[in-house]
Enzyme design. Sequence first.
Site, PDB file in Angstrom:
ATOM      1  N   ASP A 125      -5.134   1.741   7.213  1.00 19.68           N
ATOM      2  CA  ASP A 125      -5.784   1.756   8.596  1.00 19.68           C
ATOM      3  C   ASP A 125      -5.245   2.630   9.669  1.00 19.68           C
ATOM      4  O   ASP A 125      -4.026   2.983   9.610  1.00 19.68           O
ATOM      5  CB  ASP A 125      -5.994   0.511   9.035  1.00 19.68           C
ATOM      6  N   ASP A 153       6.963   3.762   3.199  1.00 23.07           N
ATOM      7  CA  ASP A 153       7.280   4.538   4.340  1.00 23.07           C
ATOM      8  C   ASP A 153       8.769   4.502   4.843  1.00 23.07           C
ATOM      9  O   ASP A 153       9.510   5.379   4.183  1.00 23.07           O
ATOM     10  CB  ASP A 153       6.042   4.408   5.645  1.00 23.07           C
ATOM     11  N   VAL A 206      -1.991   8.793   6.501  1.00 20.58           N
ATOM     12  CA  VAL A 206      -3.236   8.628   5.467  1.00 20.58           C
ATOM     13  C   VAL A 206      -3.935   7.458   5.971  1.00 20.58           C
ATOM     14  O   VAL A 206      -3.423   6.504   6.218  1.00 20.58           O
ATOM     15  CB  VAL A 206      -2.771   8.664   4.264  1.00 20.58           C
ATOM     16  N   ASP A 250       0.716  -1.121  -0.011  1.00 23.02           N
ATOM     17  CA  ASP A 250      -0.113  -0.095  -0.059  1.00 23.02           C
ATOM     18  C   ASP A 250       0.837   1.235  -0.153  1.00 23.02           C
ATOM     19  O   ASP A 250       0.596   2.037  -0.885  1.00 23.02           O
ATOM     20  CB  ASP A 250      -0.821   0.060   1.118  1.00 23.02           C
TER      21      ASP A 250
HETATM   22  P1  IMP Z   1       7.559   1.048   6.359  1.00 23.52           P
HETATM   23  O1  IMP Z   1       8.035  -0.430   6.819  1.00 23.52           O
HETATM   24  O2  IMP Z   1       7.777   1.803   7.513  1.00 23.52           O
HETATM   25  O3  IMP Z   1       7.702   1.384   4.840  1.00 23.52           O
HETATM   26  O4  IMP Z   1       6.035   0.814   6.536  1.00 23.52           O
HETATM   27  C1  IMP Z   1       4.940   0.403   5.710  1.00 23.52           C
HETATM   28  C2  IMP Z   1       3.729  -0.016   6.392  1.00 23.52           C
HETATM   29  O5  IMP Z   1       3.364   1.125   7.096  1.00 23.52           O
HETATM   30  C3  IMP Z   1       2.599   0.104   5.274  1.00 23.52           C
HETATM   31  O6  IMP Z   1       2.318  -1.094   4.520  1.00 23.52           O
HETATM   32  C4  IMP Z   1       1.562   0.384   5.971  1.00 23.52           C
HETATM   33  O7  IMP Z   1       0.791  -0.539   6.729  1.00 23.52           O
HETATM   34  C5  IMP Z   1       2.155   1.178   7.228  1.00 23.52           C
HETATM   35  N1  IMP Z   1       1.961   2.854   7.015  1.00 23.52           N
HETATM   36  C6  IMP Z   1       2.828   3.614   6.837  1.00 23.52           C
HETATM   37  N2  IMP Z   1       2.474   4.716   6.591  1.00 23.52           N
HETATM   38  C7  IMP Z   1       1.027   4.769   6.945  1.00 23.52           C
HETATM   39  C8  IMP Z   1       0.244   5.633   6.731  1.00 23.52           C
HETATM   40  O8  IMP Z   1       0.369   7.043   6.534  1.00 23.52           O
HETATM   41  N3  IMP Z   1      -1.239   5.294   7.148  1.00 23.52           N
HETATM   42  C9  IMP Z   1      -1.544   4.024   7.078  1.00 23.52           C
HETATM   43  N4  IMP Z   1      -0.363   3.010   7.297  1.00 23.52           N
HETATM   44  C10 IMP Z   1       0.777   3.421   7.072  1.00 23.52           C
HETATM   45 MG    MG Z   2       0.561  -2.340   5.708  1.00 25.21          MG
END
Ligand code: IMP
Ligand code: MG
Length: 182
Positions: A161, A105, A155, A102
């Site tokens: 979620d 981040d 978001v 999705d």
């Molecule tokens: P990362 O490992 O930090 O890149 O995080 C990825 C996961 O964090 C995504 O698959 C989302 O489930 C969650 N995530 C990151 N940012 C958001 C946001 O703004 N809203 C909701 N979920 C988020």
């Molecule tokens: Mg996720």
Amino acid sequence: MLRDLSEILLTEEQIQARVQELGTTITQACEDLQTEELTVICVTSGSILFTADLIRQIQLHVRLDCIQVSSYQNKTHAVTEPQILSKLKLDIPGRHVLLVDDILDTGKTLKALMKLLNKENPASLRTCVLLNKQERREVDITADLIGFEIPNEFVVGYGLDFAERYRNLPYIGILKKELQGS
Ligand code: IMP
Ligand code: MG
């Protein structure tokens, strides 16, 4: 639920139009690889809605599998390193694989999943994310395909979620600060 958002960032129409474009790009990329089949790995739960729409825009044989990853515990930031909570059912060696998430981040989730999948020797491995929050990146990773660049805001909607809520919204919006609770 609309009242819980401070702003709508992406409307249903904008999302659907972009998903269609991504499907066409993916189909074309597979034609370039001379493959008629793609193994799509959906990172649950966040990318269920995106993946469901995206695969309907891919004009190839699609094998679909899901993998469950968790790092959020009712917070707006990860509280642990990404935990891979399930195993894949489909075989990966020698397959053309597309990993769908999705949002990119910090990048930790995608990086961990890429490492896991690469160990299985796929014929190719590409990544597609609906949203990219470039400002938050902590590890060196970019997705091959990105739906939309978004600002550093929390978001929800269209699969995303907060504490398991808002996934069913057909659009994506910024959750009001006072509801973020952390
Ligand atoms: P990362 O490992 O930090 O890149 O995080 C990825 C996961 O964090 C995504 O698959 C989302 O489930 C969650 N995530 C990151 N940012 C958001 C946001 O703004 N809203 C909701 N979920 C988020
Ligand atoms: Mg996720």
